[in-house]
Design an enzyme around this catalytic site. Structure first.
Site, PDB file in Angstrom:
ATOM      1  N   MET A   1      36.926  33.990  75.825  1.00  0.00           N
ATOM      2  CA  MET A   1      36.229  35.099  74.824  1.00  0.00           C
ATOM      3  C   MET A   1      34.959  34.311  74.502  1.00  0.00           C
ATOM      4  O   MET A   1      34.647  33.867  73.391  1.00  0.00           O
ATOM      5  CB  MET A   1      37.101  35.057  73.720  1.00  0.00           C
ATOM      6  N   GLY A   2      34.002  34.387  75.469  1.00  0.00           N
ATOM      7  CA  GLY A   2      32.603  33.490  75.240  1.00  0.00           C
ATOM      8  C   GLY A   2      31.766  34.545  74.825  1.00  0.00           C
ATOM      9  O   GLY A   2      32.079  35.926  74.433  1.00  0.00           O
ATOM     10  N   ARG A   3      30.288  34.443  75.263  1.00  0.00           N
ATOM     11  CA  ARG A   3      29.446  35.524  75.239  1.00  0.00           C
ATOM     12  C   ARG A   3      29.743  36.697  75.832  1.00  0.00           C
ATOM     13  O   ARG A   3      29.645  37.925  75.314  1.00  0.00           O
ATOM     14  CB  ARG A   3      28.131  34.847  75.748  1.00  0.00           C
ATOM     15  N   ILE A   4      30.057  36.779  77.206  1.00  0.00           N
ATOM     16  CA  ILE A   4      30.337  37.966  78.117  1.00  0.00           C
ATOM     17  C   ILE A   4      31.634  38.684  77.607  1.00  0.00           C
ATOM     18  O   ILE A   4      31.842  39.840  77.429  1.00  0.00           O
ATOM     19  CB  ILE A   4      30.415  37.789  79.632  1.00  0.00           C
TER      20      ILE A   4
ATOM     21  N   SER B   1      34.911  36.076  86.862  1.00  0.00           N
ATOM     22  CA  SER B   1      34.459  34.826  86.356  1.00  0.00           C
ATOM     23  C   SER B   1      33.867  33.878  87.725  1.00  0.00           C
ATOM     24  O   SER B   1      32.825  34.160  88.097  1.00  0.00           O
ATOM     25  CB  SER B   1      35.542  34.178  85.534  1.00  0.00           C
ATOM     26  N   ARG B   2      34.890  33.240  88.318  1.00  0.00           N
ATOM     27  CA  ARG B   2      34.703  32.644  89.382  1.00  0.00           C
ATOM     28  C   ARG B   2      35.944  32.737  90.233  1.00  0.00           C
ATOM     29  O   ARG B   2      37.263  32.710  89.576  1.00  0.00           O
ATOM     30  CB  ARG B   2      34.433  30.921  89.334  1.00  0.00           C
TER      31      ARG B   2
ATOM     32  N   GLU C   1      32.752  32.526  98.956  1.00  0.00           N
ATOM     33  CA  GLU C   1      31.988  33.580  99.046  1.00  0.00           C
ATOM     34  C   GLU C   1      31.227  33.245 100.382  1.00  0.00           C
ATOM     35  O   GLU C   1      30.606  31.945 100.380  1.00  0.00           O
ATOM     36  CB  GLU C   1      31.469  33.808  97.983  1.00  0.00           C
TER      37      GLU C   1
ATOM     38  N   HIS D   1      29.936  39.678  94.197  1.00  0.00           N
ATOM     39  CA  HIS D   1      29.442  38.899  93.059  1.00  0.00           C
ATOM     40  C   HIS D   1      28.008  39.394  92.740  1.00  0.00           C
ATOM     41  O   HIS D   1      27.115  38.746  92.622  1.00  0.00           O
ATOM     42  CB  HIS D   1      29.336  37.559  93.520  1.00  0.00           C
TER      43      HIS D   1
HETATM   44  P1  NAP Z   1      30.539  31.199  77.530  1.00  0.00           P
HETATM   45  O1  NAP Z   1      29.928  31.692  76.410  1.00  0.00           O
HETATM   46  O2  NAP Z   1      30.633  29.702  77.818  1.00  0.00           O
HETATM   47  O3  NAP Z   1      32.278  31.625  77.453  1.00  0.00           O
HETATM   48  C1  NAP Z   1      33.304  30.995  78.228  1.00  0.00           C
HETATM   49  C2  NAP Z   1      34.383  30.824  77.248  1.00  0.00           C
HETATM   50  O4  NAP Z   1      35.479  30.487  77.844  1.00  0.00           O
HETATM   51  C3  NAP Z   1      34.000  30.162  75.901  1.00  0.00           C
HETATM   52  O5  NAP Z   1      34.680  30.674  75.029  1.00  0.00           O
HETATM   53  C4  NAP Z   1      35.026  28.777  76.148  1.00  0.00           C
HETATM   54  O6  NAP Z   1      35.580  28.603  74.874  1.00  0.00           O
HETATM   55  C5  NAP Z   1      36.060  29.485  76.830  1.00  0.00           C
HETATM   56  N1  NAP Z   1      37.083  28.602  77.789  1.00  0.00           N
HETATM   57  C6  NAP Z   1      36.332  27.509  78.585  1.00  0.00           C
HETATM   58  N2  NAP Z   1      37.370  26.644  79.170  1.00  0.00           N
HETATM   59  C7  NAP Z   1      38.707  27.266  78.504  1.00  0.00           C
HETATM   60  C8  NAP Z   1      39.816  26.960  78.712  1.00  0.00           C
HETATM   61  N3  NAP Z   1      40.340  25.943  79.505  1.00  0.00           N
HETATM   62  N4  NAP Z   1      40.738  27.516  78.120  1.00  0.00           N
HETATM   63  C9  NAP Z   1      40.561  28.550  77.322  1.00  0.00           C
HETATM   64  N5  NAP Z   1      39.286  28.993  77.135  1.00  0.00           N
HETATM   65  C10 NAP Z   1      38.176  28.401  77.735  1.00  0.00           C
HETATM   66  O7  NAP Z   1      30.058  31.734  79.116  1.00  0.00           O
HETATM   67  P2  NAP Z   1      29.600  33.176  79.569  1.00  0.00           P
HETATM   68  O8  NAP Z   1      28.204  33.372  79.260  1.00  0.00           O
HETATM   69  O9  NAP Z   1      30.643  34.233  78.680  1.00  0.00           O
HETATM   70  O10 NAP Z   1      30.160  33.315  80.994  1.00  0.00           O
HETATM   71  C11 NAP Z   1      31.649  33.051  81.163  1.00  0.00           C
HETATM   72  C12 NAP Z   1      31.828  32.657  82.944  1.00  0.00           C
HETATM   73  O11 NAP Z   1      31.427  34.021  83.427  1.00  0.00           O
HETATM   74  C13 NAP Z   1      30.603  31.899  83.516  1.00  0.00           C
HETATM   75  O12 NAP Z   1      31.063  30.458  83.482  1.00  0.00           O
HETATM   76  C14 NAP Z   1      30.529  32.392  84.908  1.00  0.00           C
HETATM   77  O13 NAP Z   1      31.667  31.789  85.653  1.00  0.00           O
HETATM   78  C15 NAP Z   1      30.976  33.611  84.810  1.00  0.00           C
HETATM   79  N6  NAP Z   1      29.862  34.925  85.208  1.00  0.00           N
HETATM   80  C16 NAP Z   1      30.108  35.580  86.211  1.00  0.00           C
HETATM   81  C17 NAP Z   1      29.179  36.487  86.563  1.00  0.00           C
HETATM   82  C18 NAP Z   1      29.205  37.182  87.770  1.00  0.00           C
HETATM   83  O14 NAP Z   1      28.303  37.733  88.408  1.00  0.00           O
HETATM   84  N7  NAP Z   1      30.263  37.752  88.191  1.00  0.00           N
HETATM   85  C19 NAP Z   1      27.887  36.617  85.974  1.00  0.00           C
HETATM   86  C20 NAP Z   1      27.808  35.760  84.670  1.00  0.00           C
HETATM   87  C21 NAP Z   1      28.795  34.941  84.415  1.00  0.00           C
HETATM   88  P3  NAP Z   1      35.106  27.749  73.694  1.00  0.00           P
HETATM   89  O15 NAP Z   1      33.684  28.564  73.030  1.00  0.00           O
HETATM   90  O16 NAP Z   1      36.034  27.306  72.843  1.00  0.00           O
HETATM   91  O17 NAP Z   1      34.523  26.288  74.444  1.00  0.00           O
END
Ligand code: NAP
Length: 320
Positions: free
Chosen positions: A155-158, A237-238, A267, A286
């Protein structure tokens, strides 16, 4: 002499225009094919900054070859392609592209959820294959979205941006995250859950967790077995957060109903990939952040990070 920036894929000249006076740009000249490893290593040797994509492994070998390197600007928010610790040891700043892609990626995640739930791709293929003869009660009937439970893992930004969309569909929102998200709990009514509980309860499980040692294959056989047989799994995600064999088994044994996947372990995948053979899977190449406007903003943020660091200032979005 101007600092040298190596860009690992062909990008439009007009994006580079505002930075041309300050830097000497070199670029791999293909738009769709990644730079070969030997070319990358030899270009890195003379670069002060590198703008790379997630197709490049920025590892110890690369960092040893890049003797003058001060910054790697990764055109992605995820940076699992980069050995961040090794970069720190080499004194190389690593930057990513958070925020600018959040809403676009959330749009795609929700579009994939809807396409998978309502069998949109299958339905389109049904007409293309000339199979449509009559309207019938359960023809291509899928799952409702409104009023159901979405479970967001990461539950981060996205993740929060997806939760806002889910709220508009009257869904109830469960989430699993490392830390609690008080604002999302108050504003969206999101409810925190342990991972196992979320997998058991959600009608839609949406993965938006970064790929790390901790999250590698967290969606494994046990996780899929915990899901409802009517539930849908969405991964934006990945790929490596999922045990793809276990997912394939869960889909073929009707342990879960369907999956929507934007990312894969290795990929690109081809039409021969076992998951591509299943009617209850929607696969995308992707494209989470792939709107023209957002991809441009991502490139501009990379270039702004390069400019700041090579001018001796702080990076705008550092990860190390
Ligand atoms: P973000 O804001 O860093 O959100 C990631 C969330 O995951 C954070 O809230 C973090 O918690 C949580 N987290 C990390 N490790 C964890 C664990 N072991 N257990 C539970 N929660 C955990 O990142 P975002 O900008 O939302 O992006 C998320 C991911 O989406 C990226 O890392 C990327 O891999 C993927 N993505 C994919 C695409 C695509 O084209 N498909 C595009 C953009 C992003 P905390 O806040 O407590 O650290």
């Amino acid at each position: 002499m101007k600092p040298v920036i190596y860009i690992t894929r062909k990008i439009p000249d007009d994006i580079l225009q505002p930075y041309q006076d300050s830097f000497d740009f070199r670029m791999w000249d293909k738009e769709e094919t990644p730079v070969p490893r030997d070319v990358l290593l030899s270009e890195a040797a003379s670069a002060d900054g590198v703008l790379c994509l997630l197709t490049e492994a920025i590892d110890k070998e690369f960092l040893a070859a890049a003797k003058h390197l001060k910054i790697v600007a990764n055109m992605a928010v995820g940076y699992d392609n980069i050995d961040v610790e090794a970069a720190r040891e080499h004194g190389v700043v690593v930057t990513n592209t958070p925020d600018v892609l959040t809403e676009t990626t959330a749009d795609l995640a929700f579009a994939l959820l809807m396409a998978t739930a309502r069998r949109i791709v299958e339905a389109n293929d049904y007409i293309r294959d000339d199979k449509w003869e009559y309207w019938s009660p359960y023809l291509l009937a899928g799952s409702d979205i409104h009023g159901k439970k979405i479970g967001i893992v990461g539950m981060g930004r996205i993740g929060e941006a997806v939760a806002r969309r889910a709220k508009g569909f009257d869904m109830s929102i469960l989430y699993h995250n490392r830390s609690r998200k008080v604002k999302a709990e108050q504003e969206l009514g999101a409810v925190y859950c342990e991972f196992t509980e979320l997998m058991k309860e959600a009608d839609f499980v949406v993965s938006l967790i970064p790929l790390t040692e901790e999250t590698k294959e967290m969606f494994n056989e046990q996780a899929f077995q915990n899901m409802k047989s009517s539930a849908v799994f969405i991964n934006v995600s990945r790929g490596a957060t999922v045990d793809e064999q276990a997912l394939h088994d869960a889909l073929t044994a009707n342990t879960i109903r369907a999956a929507g996947l934007d990312v894969f372990n290795q990929e690109p995948i081809s039409a021969e990939h076992p998951l591509m053979k299943l009617d209850n899977v929607v696969c995308l190449p992707h494209i989470g952040s792939a709107s023209v406007a957002t991809r441009t903003k991502m490139l501009e943020l990379c270039l702004d990070n390069l400019k700041e660091v090579l001018n001796g200032a702080q990076a705008m979005t550092p990860v190390n």
